[in-house]
Design a protein around this motif. Structure first.
Motif, mmCIF file in Angstrom:
data_model
loop_
_atom_site.group_PDB
_atom_site.id
_atom_site.type_symbol
_atom_site.label_atom_id
_atom_site.label_comp_id
_atom_site.label_asym_id
_atom_site.label_seq_id
_atom_site.Cartn_x
_atom_site.Cartn_y
_atom_site.Cartn_z
ATOM 1 N N ARG A 99 0.837 -1.206 0.000
ATOM 2 C CA ARG A 99 0.000 0.000 0.000
ATOM 3 C C ARG A 99 0.877 1.264 0.000
ATOM 4 O O ARG A 99 0.581 2.232 -0.695
ATOM 5 C CB ARG A 99 -0.928 0.011 1.216
ATOM 6 C CG ARG A 99 -1.959 -1.064 1.211
ATOM 7 C CD ARG A 99 -3.053 -0.740 0.245
ATOM 8 N NE ARG A 99 -4.036 -1.809 0.310
ATOM 9 C CZ ARG A 99 -5.000 -1.962 -0.548
ATOM 10 N NH1 ARG A 99 -5.140 -1.125 -1.548
ATOM 11 N NH2 ARG A 99 -5.837 -2.955 -0.433
ATOM 12 N N SER A 100 1.947 1.230 0.772
ATOM 13 C CA SER A 100 2.861 2.377 0.806
ATOM 14 C C SER A 100 3.487 2.597 -0.571
ATOM 15 O O SER A 100 3.579 3.733 -1.056
ATOM 16 C CB SER A 100 3.942 2.136 1.856
ATOM 17 O OG SER A 100 4.899 3.141 1.819
ATOM 18 N N ALA A 101 3.910 1.506 -1.210
ATOM 19 C CA ALA A 101 4.497 1.615 -2.548
ATOM 20 C C ALA A 101 3.471 2.140 -3.543
ATOM 21 O O ALA A 101 3.800 2.958 -4.419
ATOM 22 C CB ALA A 101 5.039 0.264 -2.994
ATOM 23 N N HIS A 102 2.208 1.716 -3.426
ATOM 24 C CA HIS A 102 1.158 2.187 -4.322
ATOM 25 C C HIS A 102 0.917 3.694 -4.142
ATOM 26 O O HIS A 102 0.721 4.418 -5.129
ATOM 27 C CB HIS A 102 -0.132 1.405 -4.089
ATOM 28 C CG HIS A 102 -0.158 0.091 -4.779
ATOM 29 N ND1 HIS A 102 -1.330 -0.525 -5.154
ATOM 30 C CD2 HIS A 102 0.830 -0.747 -5.187
ATOM 31 C CE1 HIS A 102 -1.063 -1.676 -5.749
ATOM 32 N NE2 HIS A 102 0.252 -1.838 -5.774
ATOM 33 N N ALA A 107 1.640 9.086 -6.241
ATOM 34 C CA ALA A 107 2.135 10.449 -6.008
ATOM 35 C C ALA A 107 2.998 10.945 -7.167
ATOM 36 O O ALA A 107 2.974 12.140 -7.493
ATOM 37 C CB ALA A 107 2.918 10.509 -4.707
ATOM 38 N N ILE A 108 3.737 10.041 -7.813
ATOM 39 C CA ILE A 108 4.585 10.463 -8.943
ATOM 40 C C ILE A 108 3.847 10.355 -10.270
ATOM 41 O O ILE A 108 4.412 10.637 -11.325
ATOM 42 C CB ILE A 108 5.915 9.676 -8.983
ATOM 43 C CG1 ILE A 108 5.684 8.183 -9.159
ATOM 44 C CG2 ILE A 108 6.736 9.959 -7.763
ATOM 45 C CD1 ILE A 108 6.955 7.382 -9.405
ATOM 46 N N GLY A 109 2.579 9.930 -10.234
ATOM 47 C CA GLY A 109 1.770 9.909 -11.446
ATOM 48 C C GLY A 109 1.750 8.586 -12.174
ATOM 49 O O GLY A 109 1.241 8.504 -13.287
ATOM 50 N N THR A 110 2.260 7.532 -11.602
ATOM 51 C CA THR A 110 2.252 6.214 -12.246
ATOM 52 C C THR A 110 1.080 5.410 -11.691
ATOM 53 O O THR A 110 0.757 5.464 -10.510
ATOM 54 C CB THR A 110 3.563 5.457 -11.956
ATOM 55 O OG1 THR A 110 4.655 6.295 -12.294
ATOM 56 C CG2 THR A 110 3.643 4.167 -12.720
#
Length: 125
Positions: A99-102, A107-110
């Motif tokens: 979830r943190s990675a998602h 946040a960076i638009g990916t």
């Protein structure tokens, strides 16, 4: 209906009463022994089931074997319960990291890959 029928009815009734009194006396329980005399209960009890020593040893060994197997299976279940609890804890931690990675990817638009539906119950969110 004449007098013969009445006499016959009375005679049948008297025979019925005598028969019922005799049946009641025969089927009545026996009186207990005198109050001062000891009562022998062994005579009144039905005979107990007796098992030969060979059969008893055989059955005892089988029961002991089953008890050992049940104890062993209980130990296995308890050990597996600990393992399952540990694995669920690790899976929940992995879901937190995912979830943190998602969140970081969003946040960076990916657009991150979706979480498989099987893992949803382990999600903290």
């Amino acid at each position: 209906m004449g007098a013969d029928d009445t006499v016959l009815g009375v005679l049948i009734a008297v025979v019925g009463v005598i028969g019922s009194v005799l049946v009641a006396r025969v089927s009545a329980p026996r009186p207990a022994a005198a109050a001062g005399a000891p009562v022998d209960l062994d005579d009144e009890r039905p005979p107990a089931l007796e098992v030969s020593p060979e059969i008893w040893r055989d059955m005892s060994s089988k029961i002991s074997g089953l008890e050992r197997k049940v104890d062993h299976l209980t130990e296995i279940v308890e050990a597996q319960t600990v393992k399952v609890t540990t694995l669920e804890t690790l899976l929940r931690q992995a879901m937190r990291l995912l979830r943190s990675a998602h969140r970081q990817l969003r946040a960076i638009g990916t657009d991150p890959d979706p979480v498989p539906p099987e893992l949803i119950p382990y999600s903290i969110d």
